[in-house]
Design a protein around this motif. Structure first.
Motif, PDB file in Angstrom:
ATOM      1  N   LEU A  37       1.234  -1.350  -0.379  1.00 39.32           N
ATOM      2  CA  LEU A  37       0.290  -0.244   0.321  1.00 39.32           C
ATOM      3  C   LEU A  37       0.921   0.900   0.177  1.00 39.32           C
ATOM      4  N   LEU A  38       1.047   1.808  -1.061  1.00 38.06           N
ATOM      5  CA  LEU A  38       1.659   3.447  -0.749  1.00 38.06           C
ATOM      6  C   LEU A  38       0.670   4.328  -0.642  1.00 38.06           C
ATOM      7  N   THR A  39       1.504   5.396   0.068  1.00 42.51           N
ATOM      8  CA  THR A  39       0.373   6.430   0.655  1.00 42.51           C
ATOM      9  C   THR A  39       1.390   7.707   0.364  1.00 42.51           C
ATOM     10  N   LEU A  40       0.511   8.800   0.338  1.00 42.86           N
ATOM     11  CA  LEU A  40       0.944  10.254  -0.494  1.00 42.86           C
ATOM     12  C   LEU A  40       0.508  10.693   0.549  1.00 42.86           C
ATOM     13  N   PHE A  41       1.212  12.143   1.241  1.00 43.79           N
ATOM     14  CA  PHE A  41       0.635  12.903   1.730  1.00 43.79           C
ATOM     15  C   PHE A  41       1.126  14.240   1.305  1.00 43.79           C
ATOM     16  N   ARG A  43       2.050  18.015   1.683  1.00 45.77           N
ATOM     17  CA  ARG A  43       2.404  18.770   3.290  1.00 45.77           C
ATOM     18  C   ARG A  43       2.014  20.285   3.078  1.00 45.77           C
ATOM     19  N   HIS A  44       1.013  20.646   3.262  1.00 45.27           N
ATOM     20  CA  HIS A  44       0.378  21.929   2.729  1.00 45.27           C
ATOM     21  C   HIS A  44      -0.654  21.953   2.978  1.00 45.27           C
ATOM     22  N   THR A  45      -1.001  23.537   2.947  1.00 44.16           N
ATOM     23  CA  THR A  45      -2.810  23.325   3.550  1.00 44.16           C
ATOM     24  C   THR A  45      -3.192  24.265   2.300  1.00 44.16           C
ATOM     25  N   SER A  46      -2.804  24.881   1.495  1.00 43.75           N
ATOM     26  CA  SER A  46      -3.477  25.087   0.530  1.00 43.75           C
ATOM     27  C   SER A  46      -2.610  24.601  -1.077  1.00 43.75           C
ATOM     28  N   ALA A  47      -2.848  23.342  -0.942  1.00 45.29           N
ATOM     29  CA  ALA A  47      -2.086  22.284  -1.713  1.00 45.29           C
ATOM     30  C   ALA A  47      -3.056  20.736  -1.475  1.00 45.29           C
ATOM     31  N   SER A  48      -2.830  20.044  -3.038  1.00 43.62           N
ATOM     32  CA  SER A  48      -4.069  18.925  -2.176  1.00 43.62           C
ATOM     33  C   SER A  48      -3.649  17.962  -3.273  1.00 43.62           C
ATOM     34  N   LEU A  49      -3.954  16.570  -3.172  1.00 45.05           N
ATOM     35  CA  LEU A  49      -3.966  15.657  -4.026  1.00 45.05           C
ATOM     36  C   LEU A  49      -4.899  15.437  -4.557  1.00 45.05           C
ATOM     37  N   VAL A  50      -5.399  14.845  -5.529  1.00 46.67           N
ATOM     38  CA  VAL A  50      -6.281  13.699  -6.491  1.00 46.67           C
ATOM     39  C   VAL A  50      -5.993  12.859  -7.674  1.00 46.67           C
ATOM     40  N   ILE A  51      -6.737  12.020  -8.141  1.00 45.65           N
ATOM     41  CA  ILE A  51      -6.118  11.302  -9.302  1.00 45.65           C
ATOM     42  C   ILE A  51      -7.445  11.189  -9.952  1.00 45.65           C
ATOM     43  N   THR A  99      -5.567  15.960   1.197  1.00 40.28           N
ATOM     44  CA  THR A  99      -3.742  16.011   1.578  1.00 40.28           C
ATOM     45  C   THR A  99      -3.200  14.555   1.428  1.00 40.28           C
ATOM     46  N   HIS A 100      -4.171  13.288   1.276  1.00 39.63           N
ATOM     47  CA  HIS A 100      -3.380  11.636   1.491  1.00 39.63           C
ATOM     48  C   HIS A 100      -3.860  11.270   0.293  1.00 39.63           C
ATOM     49  N   LEU A 101      -3.515  10.248  -0.415  1.00 38.33           N
ATOM     50  CA  LEU A 101      -4.480   9.011  -1.323  1.00 38.33           C
ATOM     51  C   LEU A 101      -4.006   7.856  -0.344  1.00 38.33           C
ATOM     52  N   SER A 102      -4.274   6.614  -0.801  1.00 38.42           N
ATOM     53  CA  SER A 102      -3.817   5.408  -0.472  1.00 38.42           C
ATOM     54  C   SER A 102      -4.237   4.846  -1.997  1.00 38.42           C
ATOM     55  N   ILE A 103      -2.874   3.850  -2.110  1.00 36.28           N
ATOM     56  CA  ILE A 103      -2.923   3.517  -4.320  1.00 36.28           C
ATOM     57  C   ILE A 103      -2.039   2.190  -3.906  1.00 36.28           C
ATOM     58  N   PRO A 104      -2.998   0.965  -3.741  1.00 33.75           N
ATOM     59  CA  PRO A 104      -2.656   0.107  -3.713  1.00 33.75           C
ATOM     60  C   PRO A 104      -1.586  -0.789  -4.530  1.00 33.75           C
ATOM     61  N   VAL A 105      -0.635  -1.879  -4.184  1.00 32.55           N
ATOM     62  CA  VAL A 105       0.813  -1.365  -5.203  1.00 32.55           C
ATOM     63  C   VAL A 105       0.505  -3.078  -5.098  1.00 32.55           C
TER      64      VAL A 105
END
Length: 139
Positions: A37-41, A43-51, A99-105
């Motif tokens: 399991l891959l976790t991406l985080f 480290r900011h409050t004015s940017a984010s992560l999306v798929i 702010t975070h994503l979990s992606i299976p590997v």
């Protein structure tokens, strides 16, 4: 169980989605971990992560335009304006996304759909250097 971690630095040019699928995939393949399991985080409050879709660039433009309409940059609407008129709207956009994503590997690669890409979503007007923590746990 093994783990591998690193940090990705992403240079932004202002609002929009910056694809980070390639460096994330390189991190996973270089780890030697085949299943996990891959976790991406972010480290900011004015940017984010999306798929999101990575085939048609209009998708990214439409998403950025939608968020610009959804969260106005009018300083009269906010108390927190210390860092400029785009700051509080950027925090709101960040709160509406992730702010975070979990992606299976599997088989040593992130398990993404055919048209899926991983993006850092910059919400501020000026360029920034964003940091994304990467952590992979598996075998």
């Amino acid at each position: 169980m093994r783990q591998h971690r690193d940090e990705l630095q992403v240079e932004t040019a202002g609002p929009g989605l910056i694809e980070i699928t390639r460096p994330v995939t390189q991190f996973v393949t270089g780890s030697g971990i085949g299943e996990g399991l891959l976790t991406l985080f972010c480290r900011h409050t004015s940017a984010s992560l999306v798929i999101q879709e990575n085939a048609d660039p209009d998708v990214r433009r439409d998403l950025a335009d939608f968020f610009a309409r959804l969260v106005e940059r009018d300083p009269a609407l906010y108390r927190h304006t210390t860092e400029g008129p785009d700051d509080m709207p950027a925090h709101i956009r960040g709160a509406l996304t992730q702010t975070h994503l979990s992606i299976p590997v599997a088989d040593g690669r992130p398990v993404l759909g055919t048209w899926q890409g991983i993006y850092l979503f910059e919400h501020r007007d000026r360029p920034h250097r964003r940091r994304v923590a990467l952590h992979l746990l598996g075998t």
